[in-house]
Design a protein around this motif. Structure first.
Motif, PDB file in Angstrom:
ATOM      1  N   LYS A  92      -7.909   0.811  91.392  1.00 66.79           N
ATOM      2  CA  LYS A  92      -8.873   0.291  92.362  1.00 66.79           C
ATOM      3  C   LYS A  92      -9.581   1.438  93.086  1.00 66.79           C
ATOM      4  O   LYS A  92     -10.786   1.396  93.293  1.00 66.79           O
ATOM      5  CB  LYS A  92      -8.153  -0.613  93.357  1.00 66.79           C
ATOM      6  N   LYS A  93      -8.822   2.469  93.447  1.00 61.19           N
ATOM      7  CA  LYS A  93      -9.404   3.622  94.146  1.00 61.19           C
ATOM      8  C   LYS A  93     -10.443   4.322  93.268  1.00 61.19           C
ATOM      9  O   LYS A  93     -11.501   4.719  93.751  1.00 61.19           O
ATOM     10  CB  LYS A  93      -8.314   4.618  94.547  1.00 61.19           C
ATOM     11  N   PHE A  94     -10.127   4.483  91.994  1.00 63.13           N
ATOM     12  CA  PHE A  94     -11.054   5.119  91.064  1.00 63.13           C
ATOM     13  C   PHE A  94     -12.342   4.303  90.971  1.00 63.13           C
ATOM     14  O   PHE A  94     -13.445   4.849  91.066  1.00 63.13           O
ATOM     15  CB  PHE A  94     -10.400   5.268  89.690  1.00 63.13           C
ATOM     16  N   ASP A  95     -12.210   3.011  90.845  1.00 59.72           N
ATOM     17  CA  ASP A  95     -13.389   2.144  90.764  1.00 59.72           C
ATOM     18  C   ASP A  95     -14.199   2.201  92.059  1.00 59.72           C
ATOM     19  O   ASP A  95     -15.429   2.241  92.028  1.00 59.72           O
ATOM     20  CB  ASP A  95     -12.942   0.709  90.467  1.00 59.72           C
ATOM     21  N   GLU A  96     -13.527   2.249  93.195  1.00 57.93           N
ATOM     22  CA  GLU A  96     -14.220   2.354  94.486  1.00 57.93           C
ATOM     23  C   GLU A  96     -15.003   3.661  94.582  1.00 57.93           C
ATOM     24  O   GLU A  96     -16.143   3.680  95.062  1.00 57.93           O
ATOM     25  CB  GLU A  96     -13.219   2.278  95.636  1.00 57.93           C
ATOM     26  N   LEU A  97     -14.399   4.760  94.129  1.00 57.01           N
ATOM     27  CA  LEU A  97     -15.090   6.053  94.168  1.00 57.01           C
ATOM     28  C   LEU A  97     -16.309   6.055  93.259  1.00 57.01           C
ATOM     29  O   LEU A  97     -17.344   6.629  93.603  1.00 57.01           O
ATOM     30  CB  LEU A  97     -14.138   7.186  93.776  1.00 57.01           C
ATOM     31  N   LEU A  98     -16.206   5.418  92.108  1.00 55.30           N
ATOM     32  CA  LEU A  98     -17.359   5.322  91.212  1.00 55.30           C
ATOM     33  C   LEU A  98     -18.504   4.602  91.922  1.00 55.30           C
ATOM     34  O   LEU A  98     -19.651   5.052  91.892  1.00 55.30           O
ATOM     35  CB  LEU A  98     -16.987   4.574  89.922  1.00 55.30           C
ATOM     36  N   SER A  99     -18.182   3.492  92.557  1.00 57.80           N
ATOM     37  CA  SER A  99     -19.205   2.711  93.259  1.00 57.80           C
ATOM     38  C   SER A  99     -19.785   3.476  94.442  1.00 57.80           C
ATOM     39  O   SER A  99     -20.995   3.523  94.628  1.00 57.80           O
ATOM     40  CB  SER A  99     -18.623   1.390  93.751  1.00 57.80           C
ATOM     41  N   LYS A 159      -5.528  15.533  89.146  1.00 58.43           N
ATOM     42  CA  LYS A 159      -6.002  16.649  89.978  1.00 58.43           C
ATOM     43  C   LYS A 159      -7.479  16.922  89.709  1.00 58.43           C
ATOM     44  O   LYS A 159      -8.258  17.154  90.636  1.00 58.43           O
ATOM     45  CB  LYS A 159      -5.152  17.896  89.696  1.00 58.43           C
ATOM     46  N   ILE A 160      -7.876  16.892  88.446  1.00 58.78           N
ATOM     47  CA  ILE A 160      -9.285  17.097  88.094  1.00 58.78           C
ATOM     48  C   ILE A 160     -10.152  16.026  88.754  1.00 58.78           C
ATOM     49  O   ILE A 160     -11.194  16.327  89.338  1.00 58.78           O
ATOM     50  CB  ILE A 160      -9.477  17.093  86.564  1.00 58.78           C
ATOM     51  N   LEU A 161      -9.713  14.769  88.664  1.00 54.94           N
ATOM     52  CA  LEU A 161     -10.471  13.674  89.285  1.00 54.94           C
ATOM     53  C   LEU A 161     -10.528  13.819  90.801  1.00 54.94           C
ATOM     54  O   LEU A 161     -11.591  13.617  91.401  1.00 54.94           O
ATOM     55  CB  LEU A 161      -9.809  12.329  88.968  1.00 54.94           C
ATOM     56  N   ALA A 162      -9.413  14.153  91.406  1.00 57.44           N
ATOM     57  CA  ALA A 162      -9.370  14.320  92.862  1.00 57.44           C
ATOM     58  C   ALA A 162     -10.333  15.423  93.297  1.00 57.44           C
ATOM     59  O   ALA A 162     -11.101  15.245  94.240  1.00 57.44           O
ATOM     60  CB  ALA A 162      -7.946  14.631  93.315  1.00 57.44           C
ATOM     61  N   ASP A 163     -10.302  16.548  92.602  1.00 58.56           N
ATOM     62  CA  ASP A 163     -11.213  17.651  92.925  1.00 58.56           C
ATOM     63  C   ASP A 163     -12.665  17.233  92.732  1.00 58.56           C
ATOM     64  O   ASP A 163     -13.532  17.558  93.539  1.00 58.56           O
ATOM     65  CB  ASP A 163     -10.903  18.879  92.063  1.00 58.56           C
ATOM     66  N   TYR A 164     -12.927  16.517  91.670  1.00 63.94           N
ATOM     67  CA  TYR A 164     -14.292  16.079  91.350  1.00 63.94           C
ATOM     68  C   TYR A 164     -14.865  15.201  92.470  1.00 63.94           C
ATOM     69  O   TYR A 164     -16.013  15.358  92.869  1.00 63.94           O
ATOM     70  CB  TYR A 164     -14.302  15.330  90.024  1.00 63.94           C
ATOM     71  N   PHE A 165     -14.043  14.283  92.961  1.00 68.01           N
ATOM     72  CA  PHE A 165     -14.511  13.358  93.993  1.00 68.01           C
ATOM     73  C   PHE A 165     -14.283  13.874  95.408  1.00 68.01           C
ATOM     74  O   PHE A 165     -14.660  13.226  96.380  1.00 68.01           O
ATOM     75  CB  PHE A 165     -13.843  11.990  93.840  1.00 68.01           C
ATOM     76  N   GLY A 166     -13.650  15.037  95.535  1.00 68.80           N
ATOM     77  CA  GLY A 166     -13.418  15.613  96.856  1.00 68.80           C
ATOM     78  C   GLY A 166     -12.369  14.884  97.670  1.00 68.80           C
ATOM     79  O   GLY A 166     -12.487  14.788  98.897  1.00 68.80           O
ATOM     80  N   VAL A 167     -11.360  14.360  96.988  1.00 68.96           N
ATOM     81  CA  VAL A 167     -10.262  13.677  97.670  1.00 68.96           C
ATOM     82  C   VAL A 167      -8.946  14.334  97.247  1.00 68.96           C
ATOM     83  O   VAL A 167      -8.918  15.139  96.319  1.00 68.96           O
ATOM     84  CB  VAL A 167     -10.224  12.162  97.333  1.00 68.96           C
ATOM     85  N   SER A 168      -7.874  13.962  97.927  1.00 70.28           N
ATOM     86  CA  SER A 168      -6.565  14.493  97.556  1.00 70.28           C
ATOM     87  C   SER A 168      -5.940  13.616  96.481  1.00 70.28           C
ATOM     88  O   SER A 168      -6.329  12.449  96.307  1.00 70.28           O
ATOM     89  CB  SER A 168      -5.646  14.531  98.780  1.00 70.28           C
ATOM     90  N   ILE A 169      -4.965  14.156  95.795  1.00 73.63           N
ATOM     91  CA  ILE A 169      -4.233  13.356  94.808  1.00 73.63           C
ATOM     92  C   ILE A 169      -3.571  12.174  95.505  1.00 73.63           C
ATOM     93  O   ILE A 169      -3.530  11.068  94.970  1.00 73.63           O
ATOM     94  CB  ILE A 169      -3.189  14.220  94.072  1.00 73.63           C
TER      95      ILE A 169
END
Length: 61
Positions: A3-10, A46-56
């Protein structure tokens, strides 16, 4: 996580294709994560977290 990943995409107006191109993570892998089919390994998370500027931890809450 899914859900968090989908929210970040949106929130960032990014597509899975764009994230895949920018991070080097396969498009199919990102779709599987978003749909809850598979869970990302820590290095990819970690790659995704860095990409979106959030923590793991953001994904794990």
């Amino acid at each position: 996580m899914y859900k968090k990943f989908d929210e970040l995409l949106s929130k960032t107006n990014k597509t899975i294709y764009r994230v895949a191109k920018d991070t080097g993570i396969a498009t199919a892998t990102l779709y599987d994560w978003r749909d809850g089919v598979t869970t990302p390994k820590l290095d990819k998370l970690k790659i995704l977290a860095d990409y979106f500027g959030v923590s793991i931890e953001y994904f794990l809450k």
